[in-house]
Design a protein around this motif. Structure first.
Motif, PDB file in Angstrom:
ATOM      1  N   GLN A   1       0.828  -1.209   0.000  1.00 26.67           N
ATOM      2  CA  GLN A   1       0.000   0.000   0.000  1.00 26.67           C
ATOM      3  C   GLN A   1       0.862   1.259   0.000  1.00 26.67           C
ATOM      4  O   GLN A   1       1.822   1.375   0.772  1.00 26.67           O
ATOM      5  CB  GLN A   1      -0.912   0.022   1.227  1.00 26.67           C
ATOM      6  CG  GLN A   1      -1.781   1.255   1.349  1.00 26.67           C
ATOM      7  CD  GLN A   1      -2.948   1.264   0.386  1.00 26.67           C
ATOM      8  OE1 GLN A   1      -3.641   0.267   0.234  1.00 26.67           O
ATOM      9  NE2 GLN A   1      -3.170   2.396  -0.271  1.00 26.67           N
TER      10      GLN A   1
ATOM     11  N   GLY B   1      -5.901   3.425  -5.234  1.00 26.57           N
ATOM     12  CA  GLY B   1      -5.474   2.365  -4.333  1.00 26.57           C
ATOM     13  C   GLY B   1      -5.788   0.979  -4.867  1.00 26.57           C
ATOM     14  O   GLY B   1      -6.611   0.805  -5.776  1.00 26.57           O
TER      15      GLY B   1
ATOM     16  N   SER C   1       0.653  12.106  -1.478  1.00 28.44           N
ATOM     17  CA  SER C   1       0.292  13.496  -1.230  1.00 28.44           C
ATOM     18  C   SER C   1       0.624  14.276  -2.494  1.00 28.44           C
ATOM     19  O   SER C   1       1.794  14.370  -2.883  1.00 28.44           O
ATOM     20  CB  SER C   1       1.054  14.058  -0.031  1.00 28.44           C
ATOM     21  OG  SER C   1       0.710  15.416   0.181  1.00 28.44           O
TER      22      SER C   1
ATOM     23  N   LEU D   1      -4.862   3.358   8.183  1.00 25.54           N
ATOM     24  CA  LEU D   1      -5.152   2.573   6.988  1.00 25.54           C
ATOM     25  C   LEU D   1      -6.320   1.624   7.238  1.00 25.54           C
ATOM     26  O   LEU D   1      -6.369   0.946   8.266  1.00 25.54           O
ATOM     27  CB  LEU D   1      -3.909   1.770   6.582  1.00 25.54           C
ATOM     28  CG  LEU D   1      -4.026   0.918   5.315  1.00 25.54           C
ATOM     29  CD1 LEU D   1      -4.299   1.779   4.095  1.00 25.54           C
ATOM     30  CD2 LEU D   1      -2.747   0.095   5.117  1.00 25.54           C
TER      31      LEU D   1
ATOM     32  N   GLY E   1       0.754   5.645  -0.023  1.00 22.93           N
ATOM     33  CA  GLY E   1       0.006   6.882   0.129  1.00 22.93           C
ATOM     34  C   GLY E   1       0.627   7.960  -0.735  1.00 22.93           C
ATOM     35  O   GLY E   1       1.853   8.021  -0.871  1.00 22.93           O
TER      36      GLY E   1
ATOM     37  N   GLY F   1      -7.086   1.588   1.837  1.00 27.47           N
ATOM     38  CA  GLY F   1      -6.736   2.991   1.636  1.00 27.47           C
ATOM     39  C   GLY F   1      -7.031   3.834   2.856  1.00 27.47           C
ATOM     40  O   GLY F   1      -7.568   3.358   3.865  1.00 27.47           O
ATOM     41  N   TRP F   2      -6.682   5.104   2.749  1.00 26.43           N
ATOM     42  CA  TRP F   2      -6.896   6.083   3.813  1.00 26.43           C
ATOM     43  C   TRP F   2      -8.041   7.036   3.478  1.00 26.43           C
ATOM     44  O   TRP F   2      -8.120   8.135   4.011  1.00 26.43           O
ATOM     45  CB  TRP F   2      -5.627   6.890   4.051  1.00 26.43           C
ATOM     46  CG  TRP F   2      -4.496   6.158   4.686  1.00 26.43           C
ATOM     47  CD1 TRP F   2      -4.272   5.987   6.033  1.00 26.43           C
ATOM     48  CD2 TRP F   2      -3.387   5.527   4.040  1.00 26.43           C
ATOM     49  NE1 TRP F   2      -3.115   5.288   6.248  1.00 26.43           N
ATOM     50  CE2 TRP F   2      -2.542   4.988   5.038  1.00 26.43           C
ATOM     51  CE3 TRP F   2      -3.021   5.361   2.697  1.00 26.43           C
ATOM     52  CZ2 TRP F   2      -1.363   4.306   4.748  1.00 26.43           C
ATOM     53  CZ3 TRP F   2      -1.857   4.670   2.396  1.00 26.43           C
ATOM     54  CH2 TRP F   2      -1.041   4.152   3.414  1.00 26.43           C
TER      55      TRP F   2
ATOM     56  N   ARG G   1      -1.142   7.289   8.335  1.00 26.22           N
ATOM     57  CA  ARG G   1      -1.058   7.804   6.967  1.00 26.22           C
ATOM     58  C   ARG G   1       0.288   8.389   6.568  1.00 26.22           C
ATOM     59  O   ARG G   1       0.839   8.048   5.530  1.00 26.22           O
ATOM     60  CB  ARG G   1      -2.179   8.835   6.749  1.00 26.22           C
ATOM     61  CG  ARG G   1      -2.312   9.328   5.332  1.00 26.22           C
ATOM     62  CD  ARG G   1      -3.662   9.985   5.101  1.00 26.22           C
ATOM     63  NE  ARG G   1      -3.953  10.976   6.091  1.00 26.22           N
ATOM     64  CZ  ARG G   1      -3.534  12.236   6.044  1.00 26.22           C
ATOM     65  NH1 ARG G   1      -2.788  12.622   5.019  1.00 26.22           N
ATOM     66  NH2 ARG G   1      -3.848  13.078   6.978  1.00 26.22           N
ATOM     67  N   THR G   2       0.834   9.312   7.350  1.00 22.90           N
ATOM     68  CA  THR G   2       2.084   9.955   6.947  1.00 22.90           C
ATOM     69  C   THR G   2       3.279   9.520   7.798  1.00 22.90           C
ATOM     70  O   THR G   2       4.337  10.143   7.743  1.00 22.90           O
ATOM     71  CB  THR G   2       1.947  11.484   6.989  1.00 22.90           C
ATOM     72  OG1 THR G   2       1.516  11.889   8.286  1.00 22.90           O
ATOM     73  CG2 THR G   2       0.931  11.965   5.953  1.00 22.90           C
TER      74      THR G   2
ATOM     75  N   GLY H   1      -4.331   7.039  -3.126  1.00 21.84           N
ATOM     76  CA  GLY H   1      -3.615   5.821  -2.811  1.00 21.84           C
ATOM     77  C   GLY H   1      -2.895   5.285  -4.032  1.00 21.84           C
ATOM     78  O   GLY H   1      -3.012   5.820  -5.135  1.00 21.84           O
TER      79      GLY H   1
ATOM     80  N   TRP I   1      -4.971  14.023  -1.749  1.00 22.84           N
ATOM     81  CA  TRP I   1      -4.516  12.714  -1.278  1.00 22.84           C
ATOM     82  C   TRP I   1      -5.090  11.603  -2.128  1.00 22.84           C
ATOM     83  O   TRP I   1      -6.273  11.622  -2.493  1.00 22.84           O
ATOM     84  CB  TRP I   1      -4.927  12.492   0.172  1.00 22.84           C
ATOM     85  CG  TRP I   1      -4.446  11.180   0.717  1.00 22.84           C
ATOM     86  CD1 TRP I   1      -5.126   9.997   0.742  1.00 22.84           C
ATOM     87  CD2 TRP I   1      -3.163  10.913   1.282  1.00 22.84           C
ATOM     88  NE1 TRP I   1      -4.335   9.010   1.299  1.00 22.84           N
ATOM     89  CE2 TRP I   1      -3.126   9.544   1.638  1.00 22.84           C
ATOM     90  CE3 TRP I   1      -2.030  11.706   1.521  1.00 22.84           C
ATOM     91  CZ2 TRP I   1      -2.012   8.945   2.216  1.00 22.84           C
ATOM     92  CZ3 TRP I   1      -0.919  11.111   2.102  1.00 22.84           C
ATOM     93  CH2 TRP I   1      -0.918   9.746   2.452  1.00 22.84           C
TER      94      TRP I   1
ATOM     95  N   ASP J   1      -9.448   7.260  -1.497  1.00 24.11           N
ATOM     96  CA  ASP J   1      -8.967   5.900  -1.802  1.00 24.11           C
ATOM     97  C   ASP J   1      -8.532   5.776  -3.254  1.00 24.11           C
ATOM     98  O   ASP J   1      -7.986   4.744  -3.657  1.00 24.11           O
ATOM     99  CB  ASP J   1     -10.057   4.867  -1.525  1.00 24.11           C
ATOM    100  CG  ASP J   1     -10.366   4.705  -0.048  1.00 24.11           C
ATOM    101  OD1 ASP J   1      -9.407   4.707   0.746  1.00 24.11           O
ATOM    102  OD2 ASP J   1     -11.553   4.585   0.305  1.00 24.11           O
TER     103      ASP J   1
END
Length: 273
Positions: free
Chosen positions: A52, A225, A56, A181, A54, A166-167, A99-100, A68, A66, A222
């Motif tokens: 997975q 993702g 930005s 997540l 992430g 996903g976030w 997430r970060t 995925g 944001w 998401d």
């Protein structure tokens, strides 16, 4: 500006009809302290989804979003074209559950992004892109996902169970992406199920559909993702679009079908199975 217009249309139609809308790259990117998940899913444990990613996305000096993605090789991330279209740069988070809080983090410019030449932001067709990153070393929290083999190109996967992660937003009323997540088991259904909601012109053979019974679905944030077969861990889709009526309203969700783009991925990355 294009993204803001599309997002405004999403809000305007949220209570109207199930017309399709791309899963938004979510802006603004804020912390979310609410309890919840990828609408009605579960919280992932550390290292559960080492593929997975992430993302930005820097849209301008004053705005970001944001999405995925998935790690598919030591130098490559797979995501949606609607995530990377028009961005200035992207910060890639690898090995994160929060997430970060990533094990590895890289920022690359738009010159490292390859968007499918057939991407159409109006029809949402060919919603796939690649991001080239510095070479990574695999760890327990950072691993590439396996892609389908060329021999699987004609598989429909109907009736199988997949995992989406996903976030993204944890509910239709959420005002931001989540920090933890999330994931959910989702059933793959025939494209004809999606046609009943979105129409045949919006559901080509290059997408894959899932049922969202019980409001279990992907949502904004998401985007891009992975959708991975539960039985084999092979990635078969990436989050593309859903219903403008809302993520948890029970309408099917739509993913870019990875098997339709194996040649394109191989040509650009050298990765094939």
């Amino acid at each position: 500006m294009k993204f803001l217009v599309v997002f405004a249309l999403f809000l305007a139609t949220a209570c109207a009809s199930p017309a399709l809308v791309q899963r938004q790259r979510f802006m603004p990117v804020l912390a979310d302290t609410a309890e919840g998940r990828i609408t009605n899913g579960q919280a992932a444990s550390v290292g559960q989804f080492p593929y997975q990613v992430g993302l930005s996305l820097k849209l301008s000096a004053l705005s970001s979003a944001w999405c995925g993605g998935s790690l598919i090789g030591t130098n490559w991330v797979l995501t949606a074209a609607h995530c990377t279209d028009g961005v200035q740069s992207v910060t890639v988070y690898l090995g994160a559950t929060v997430r970060t809080s990533a094990e590895l983090q890289y920022t690359v410019s738009s010159s490292n992004i390859i968007i499918h030449s057939g991407w159409n932001s109006n029809t949402l067709k060919n919603d796939i892109s690649l991001i080239k990153i510095p070479s990574v070393s695999y760890t327990t929290r950072v691993q590439a996902v396996k892609l389908p083999s060329i021999s699987s190109s004609y598989s429909t996967y109907v009736g199988e169970t997949a995992i989406a992660s996903g976030w993204g937003k944890i509910s239709d009323s959420a005002t931001s992406v989540t920090n933890q997540l999330q994931y959910a088991d989702v059933p793959i259904v025939a494209n004809s199920v999606c046609v009943k909601t979105y129409g045949s012109s919006s559901v080509p053979s290059t997408v894959i559909c899932i049922s969202t019974t019980g409001g279990i679905s992907t949502c904004n944030g998401d985007s891009g993702g992975p959708l991975v077969l539960k039985s084999t861990g092979v990635q078969i889709g990436l989050t593309s679009y859903g219903a403008s009526a809302g993520c948890a309203k029970g309408y099917p969700a739509v993913f870019t079908r990875v098997t339709s783009y194996l040649d394109w991925i191989s040509t650009n990355t050298g990765i094939s199975y």
